[in-house]
Design a protein around this motif. Structure first.
Motif, short mmCIF file in Angstrom:
data_model
loop_
_atom_site.label_atom_id
_atom_site.label_comp_id
_atom_site.label_asym_id
_atom_site.label_seq_id
_atom_site.Cartn_x
_atom_site.Cartn_y
_atom_site.Cartn_z
N UNK A 187 25.34 45.04 50.90
CA UNK A 187 26.12 46.16 51.23
C UNK A 187 27.69 45.28 50.01
N UNK A 188 28.22 46.37 50.19
CA UNK A 188 29.38 45.60 48.60
C UNK A 188 30.50 46.70 49.27
N UNK A 189 32.21 45.86 48.94
CA UNK A 189 33.48 46.52 49.46
C UNK A 189 33.82 45.89 47.20
N UNK A 190 35.17 47.13 47.29
CA UNK A 190 35.78 47.43 46.34
C UNK A 190 37.01 47.15 47.01
N UNK A 191 37.99 46.40 46.54
CA UNK A 191 39.35 46.08 47.92
C UNK A 191 40.76 45.79 46.64
N UNK A 192 41.61 46.14 46.77
CA UNK A 192 42.70 46.18 45.85
C UNK A 192 43.04 44.77 46.11
N UNK A 193 44.18 44.70 45.06
CA UNK A 193 45.34 43.38 45.30
C UNK A 193 45.71 42.94 46.50
N UNK A 194 45.20 41.58 46.46
CA UNK A 194 45.19 40.41 48.22
C UNK A 194 46.24 39.65 47.81
N UNK A 195 46.78 39.59 48.61
CA UNK A 195 48.06 37.95 48.37
C UNK A 195 48.38 38.06 50.15
N UNK A 196 49.51 36.75 50.42
CA UNK A 196 48.64 36.14 51.04
C UNK A 196 49.13 34.56 50.93
N UNK A 197 48.90 33.46 51.85
CA UNK A 197 49.15 32.00 51.69
C UNK A 197 47.41 31.69 50.67
N UNK A 198 47.88 30.63 50.34
CA UNK A 198 46.45 29.58 49.91
C UNK A 198 46.40 30.64 48.40
N UNK A 199 46.91 31.59 47.79
CA UNK A 199 46.65 32.56 46.58
C UNK A 199 47.18 31.10 45.34
N UNK A 200 46.03 31.06 44.39
CA UNK A 200 46.57 29.64 43.35
C UNK A 200 47.59 30.54 42.92
N UNK A 201 48.55 29.35 42.59
CA UNK A 201 49.37 29.87 41.79
C UNK A 201 50.22 31.23 40.18
N UNK A 202 48.12 31.30 39.90
CA UNK A 202 48.80 31.69 38.32
C UNK A 202 48.85 33.40 38.66
N UNK A 203 48.96 33.73 39.80
CA UNK A 203 48.47 35.37 40.16
C UNK A 203 50.63 35.67 40.25
N UNK A 204 50.58 36.94 40.89
CA UNK A 204 51.99 37.50 40.37
C UNK A 204 52.53 36.72 41.56
N UNK A 205 51.73 37.16 42.85
CA UNK A 205 53.01 36.70 43.49
C UNK A 205 53.33 35.61 43.87
#
Ligand code: NAD
Length: 343
Positions: A187-205
């Motif tokens: 099965x496969x899935x394609x998701x949009x941008x994620x945000x939330x706790x524990x995201x590595x601090x190179x990503x936008x938010x």
């Protein structure tokens, strides 16, 4: 060999989304999680503290490009399913140096598929019926949308723009081919941008939150008009849990938050929250700094999520504004975590 769907191998489980998936599977669903991660710069085992001591959680340090190691882990833990999240995931890094993206996202997925194909062939009929290979991908494989109300559907032709999205697109094609040619139950899935706790601090938010907190500039590409759809990582983890257990073999599912925002509006919302919880003499908005646009920057992404909602009954729990404020507050309260990131 017998196996059970309740023993799930998660690749990339020390990353941002993978750790949310491990926490969800182990804590909320009570499944046994075998987290397989190479521990690149993007990994942080502190994201898994809440489940590390549970008897239904196991960690294996290994590289998905090592096919023999992957097969050995599948056999050792008698896994009933594989959720494949391990990847190089940062678009800017893919532009600076695409090699690692080709190696991990394409060659690594190929090696993992070959190991899974061998492992699957050794299972008995009952175990074969429940076995799943769940490939986790991105909406970026579909390419660039104009500034209108169009959205990506599951059958939208692939048209990736960056080294990152093209390497993910290649891996999606490999996974489907292994189903079509060899009968591997995927099965496969394609998701949009994620945000939330524990995201590595190179990503936008998280980058904007931490820069804002320390009074550094907030770099916004171009005029900040590029649009992304945002989904809270815990809503994504729940969607993935549903797809794994109830998704139809061979089918793909788009996942998204119906929360389209320009990058500039995201940064402004972060500034508003920082102004309210850690006010400074000058508003955080004064730190916004427009910088040269990213090469080949896609204008807009948006996904149609009708299929997963209608067929699997999924819906997100977070509104973007509540989730974003909660995320800003989480970074303010979890300095120990982000200081432990390798940057
Ligand atoms: P991440 O960069 O935070 O984590 C990736 C993890 O994979 C890290 O723990 C890293 O150590 C591990 N890893 C990398 N190379 C490996 C290798 N060769 N062998 C074993 N482990 C390896 O990424 P993320 O943001 O959590 O994304 C996870 C998956 O979800 C990726 O496949 C990504 O393409 C996809 N995705 C991400 C987003 C997003 O907004 N972040 C959106 C949609 C889809």
């Amino acid at each position: 060999m017998d196996n059970k769907l309740n023993r799930v191998m998660v690749t990339g489980g020390a990353g941002f989304i993978g750790s949310a998936v491990c926490r969800h599977l182990a804590s909320d669903l009570g499944l046994h999680v075998i987290n397989v991660d190479k521990l690149t710069y993007a990994a942080n085992l502190n994201s898994l503290k809440s489940i590390t001591d549970r008897p239904n959680y196991t960690f294996e340090k290994a590289d998905i490009c090592d096919g023999a190691a992957m097969l050995a882990i599948m056999r050792k833990h008698n896994v009933g399913a594989i959720m494949h999240l391990a990847a190089e995931s940062h678009v800017d890094r893919s532009i600076d140096g695409p090699g690692d993206f080709i190696q991990t996202n394409i060659v690594g997925t190929f090696k993992l598929l070959e190991a899974a194909r061998q492992y699957f062939s050794e299972l008995n009929d009952a175990a074969k019926t429940t076995f799943r290979f769940h490939h986790i991908s991105t909406d970026e494989v579909f390419g660039d949308l104009p500034f209108d109300d169009s959205k990506f559907h599951e059958d939208t032709p692939y048209n990736p723009s960056s080294p990152y999205s093209s390497s993910k697109a290649a891996s999606d094609h490999l996974v489907r081919a292994w189903h079509h040619t060899y009968g591997l139950p995927i099965v496969s899935s394609n998701c949009s941008n994620n945000y939330g706790p524990y995201q590595f601090p190179e990503k936008l938010i998280p980058l904007m939150i931490l820069n804002g907190l320390s009074g550094k500039k907030l770099p916004v590409y171009g005029k900040g008009h590029n649009v992304r759809d945002w989904l809270h990582v815990d809503d994504h983890a729940q969607a993935l849990g549903l797809i794994l257990r109830n998704g139809e073999v061979g089918r793909s599912y788009n996942v998204g938050g119906d929360a389209e925002m320009t990058n500039l509006d995201v940064v402004k919302a972060i500034c508003d929250r920082l102004d309210s919880v850690v006010p400074k003499k000058a508003s955080h908005h004064t730190l916004i700094n427009y910088v040269t646009d990213r090469l080949g920057h896609d204008r807009r992404y948006a996904v149609d999520t009708t299929r997963i909602k209608r067929e699997l009954g999924w819906k997100p729990n977070y509104s973007f504004s509540a989730g974003l404020n909660e995320t800003v507050d989480w970074y303010l309260g979890n300095e120990e975590w982000w200081k432990s990131c390798s940057r």
